[in-house]
Enzyme design. Structure first.
Site, PDB file in Angstrom:
ATOM      1  N   LYS A  80       0.847  -1.192   0.000  1.00 31.08           N
ATOM      2  CA  LYS A  80       0.000   0.000   0.000  1.00 31.08           C
ATOM      3  C   LYS A  80       0.884   1.245   0.000  1.00 31.08           C
ATOM      4  CE  LYS A  80      -3.869   2.012   2.675  1.00 31.08           C
ATOM      5  NZ  LYS A  80      -4.721   1.815   3.879  1.00 31.08           N
ATOM      6  N   SER A 154      -9.466   1.763   3.047  1.00 32.26           N
ATOM      7  CA  SER A 154      -8.645   2.576   2.157  1.00 32.26           C
ATOM      8  C   SER A 154      -7.615   1.755   1.387  1.00 32.26           C
ATOM      9  CB  SER A 154      -7.920   3.657   2.967  1.00 32.26           C
ATOM     10  OG  SER A 154      -7.039   3.086   3.931  1.00 32.26           O
ATOM     11  N   SER A 178      -9.872  -0.569   7.226  1.00 32.11           N
ATOM     12  CA  SER A 178      -9.270  -0.509   5.892  1.00 32.11           C
ATOM     13  C   SER A 178      -8.563  -1.789   5.483  1.00 32.11           C
ATOM     14  CB  SER A 178      -8.277   0.657   5.817  1.00 32.11           C
ATOM     15  OG  SER A 178      -8.946   1.886   5.940  1.00 32.11           O
TER      16      SER A 178
END
Length: 579
Positions: A80, A154, A178
């Site tokens: 990420k 997210s 997330s």
């Protein structure tokens, strides 16, 4: 050796088995991942996509490592883009925030030491402020199975990268859900360790005291393998903690909410029905199941974004946002600036902390030797719907996740079948940090209850046919040879190469030979998404009266195709009619 043998469902065990057997090399796996990322370029999965020039140093490093001593040797993973990889830009999905770190985040460093290979940086809701996966200037990540739907966030790109066969596992982060919501929406495992169990050094903070690094994987064993490499105290990280796993055991009781739950969005009814099926499967395992009042969890969840805790986001990013007007997306800046509200005083924060301490005490008593089971998400949305109402839609996605880190719980989201075709449904198991090892045992007990799909194939996907590899890549298992009821006609479609078209007739038909295969619901979703017109998936009636999913062809295709029904099946047809 062939890239054709690299599985679409990339798992650690599948890759290690392929390396040992000589089916493919690490270089070939990376080539396939790069090609898959190019094919999915419009899905907004990556900010820094897989590229050989960036990955090559890690491939060279493997030559100096002994695979037998390196548990993750040759395993590709995605990162990420709020987690640092030395020499690669990190943006947190804000181009003006971009910088190039000189060292790896602690979790990345530990994975590299185990032989894993970072392949790229994934898209996310900007500054990790969202649960939808649409708040990014790099594009709204598409759902892996139904592109019109949200990916969840997210950690959007991380989940979709794994679901689309572009990494064996992926790192995400989790403050409010997330690392779990995108797992549920894409049919994956989403594992969130206890606070501080994995170091967060080198991670751009969302709420520094609550942030966790997480992992997305296809199977719980892969999540556990990653945990085994990255867990452990890091003295230089002030929020790192020594939280070793205890001995794994099945929980004594599974707790489910008392009374009806809220479901939302365009698939609310389907999600509600999927939850009822998940509860039934839980009861059918034979384990003890009890109902519990979850109002305490809901009260805690409200504290995260409706209370003074949002000020922690603003504390870390106030300087950048204030000095770079217009750099953040309007919705991101709106969320961040909400932390500066005048009523979010130090006194308000202390009152919230005191109440949370009381709730934690009650939750600890409730979860002693127990696991709480909740839907991971109560619904989902199309990307278009979220664009029309970004704040309200996003808030709904955290309904059953927001409480977790505030209460210092460990959690894992696991697949629990489908709400409807190509719409995965997930449930989350919550427990106390000292019981975290039990999550693996509980997850295995529940995922084994998820129903597989029986699929009928009548042509190129059969054994020893050109597309058999697609079945194997999806983890499908051959069950048996069979035949349809005598109500079908078989056509040879004028494609290159020729394909069979099975059409149900209203008059006289024939029994057509075919094969039955078994695959997971998630794999079935991937399988159906790749089928071109005039072919599609429908219900096929077998000679013994069963009905299964399988290839059917639209009737208009018969006008331009050769009727090969008399052959009785595709194997005979290619012998009789292709000479």
């Amino acid at each position: 050796m062939s890239t054709d043998k690299v599985p679409f469902q990339v798992t650690i065990s599948a890759l290690h088995r392929g390396y040992r057997s000589g089916w493919f090399t690490v270089d070939e796996v990376i080539d396939v991942i790069i090609e898959r990322s190019r094919e999915d370029a419009d899905m907004a999965i990556w900010i820094l996509p897989p590229a050989l020039e960036r990955i090559r140093p890690y491939l060279e490093r493997l030559k100096e490592m002994n695979p037998e001593d390196s548990p993750l040797w040759g395993i590709p993973f995605a990162v990420k883009d709020n987690i640092e990889v030395a020499g690669w830009p990190v943006t947190a999905a804000c181009p003006d925030f971009s910088y190039e770190p000189g060292q790896h985040a602690a979790v990345v460093e530990r994975l590299l030491a185990a032989g894993a290979i970072p392949v790229g940086k994934t898209n996310l809701d900007q500054f990790a402020t969202g649960l939808v996966g649409t708040r990014s200037p790099y594009g709204a990540a598409h759902n892996a199975l139904r592109p019109e739907l949200i990916s969840g966030g997210s950690s959007s790109g991380s989940a979709v990268a794994v679901a689309r066969g572009q990494a064996a596992f992926a790192l995400g982060t989790d403050t409010a859900g997330s690392g779990r919501v995108p797992a549920a929406l894409n049919g994956l495992i989403g594992y969130k360790p206890a606070l501080g169990a994995w170091p967060s050094s080198g991670v751009i903070p969302a709420c520094r005291s609550l942030d966790c690094v997480t992992v997305f994987a296809r199977v719980i064993e892969d999540a556990e393998s990653v945990d085994g490499q990255v867990r452990g105290h890091l003295p230089s990280d002030p929020y790192s903690a020594g939280r070793p796993l205890g001995r794994a055991a099945m929980p004594e009781v599974f707790l489910i909410p008392k009374g009806p739950l809220e479901f939302f969005g365009p698939f609310a009814e389907a999600y509600s029905e999927a939850w009822e099926r998940a509860k039934q499967r839980l009861v059918q395992t034979g384990h003890k199941v009890e109902e519990a009042d979850i109002s305490l969890f809901q009260e805690a969840a409200a504290q995260l974004y409706e209370g003074p805790w949002v000020a922690e986001r603003w504390a870390d990013l106030e300087s950048f946002i204030s000095s770079h007007p217009g750099s953040a997306l309007p919705v991101t800046e709106q969320i961040l600036r909400s932390g500066s509200r005048a009523d979010f005083t130090a006194a308000a924060l202390f009152r919230s902390q005191h109440r949370l301490a009381e709730i934690r005490g009650e939750v600890r008593r409730l979860l002693n030797n127990a696991v709480l089971v909740l839907p991971t998400a109560g619904g989902t949305w199309t990307r278009e719907q979220v664009a029309a109402d970004p704040v309200a839609a996003n808030s709904k996605m955290g309904l059953y996740t927001n409480h977790c880190n505030l209460l210092d719980l460990s959690a894992v989201s696991i697949p629990a079948g489908e709400a409807e075709e190509r719409l995965p449904f997930g449930i989350t198991l919550f427990t106390l940090p000292e019981k975290e090892a039990n999550l693996g045992a509980a997850a295995r007990a529940l995922t084994s209850q998820t129903k597989d799909v029986t699929v009928a194939v009548c042509g190129l996907h059969m054994r020893e046919m050109p597309l058999e590899r697609q079945m194997l890549e999806l983890g499908a298992e051959f069950l048996e040879e069979s035949e349809t009821a005598a109500v079908y006609e078989l056509y040879m479609l004028p494609t290159s190469p020729p394909k069979p078209g099975l059409i149900r007739t209203s008059g006289n038909g024939a029994a057509i030979r075919l094969e039955l295969w078994k695959m997971s619901a998630a794999s079935f979703g991937h399988f159906t998404a790749s089928i071109p017109a005039p072919l599609g998936i429908g219900r096929i009636e077998l000679a013994d009266g069963r009905q299964v999913s399988g290839f059917l062809c639209e009737s208009y295709a018969a006008e331009q195709s050769r009727n090969i029904t008399s052959a009785g099946g595709w194997r005979n047809a290619i012998t009789l009619f292709q000479k």
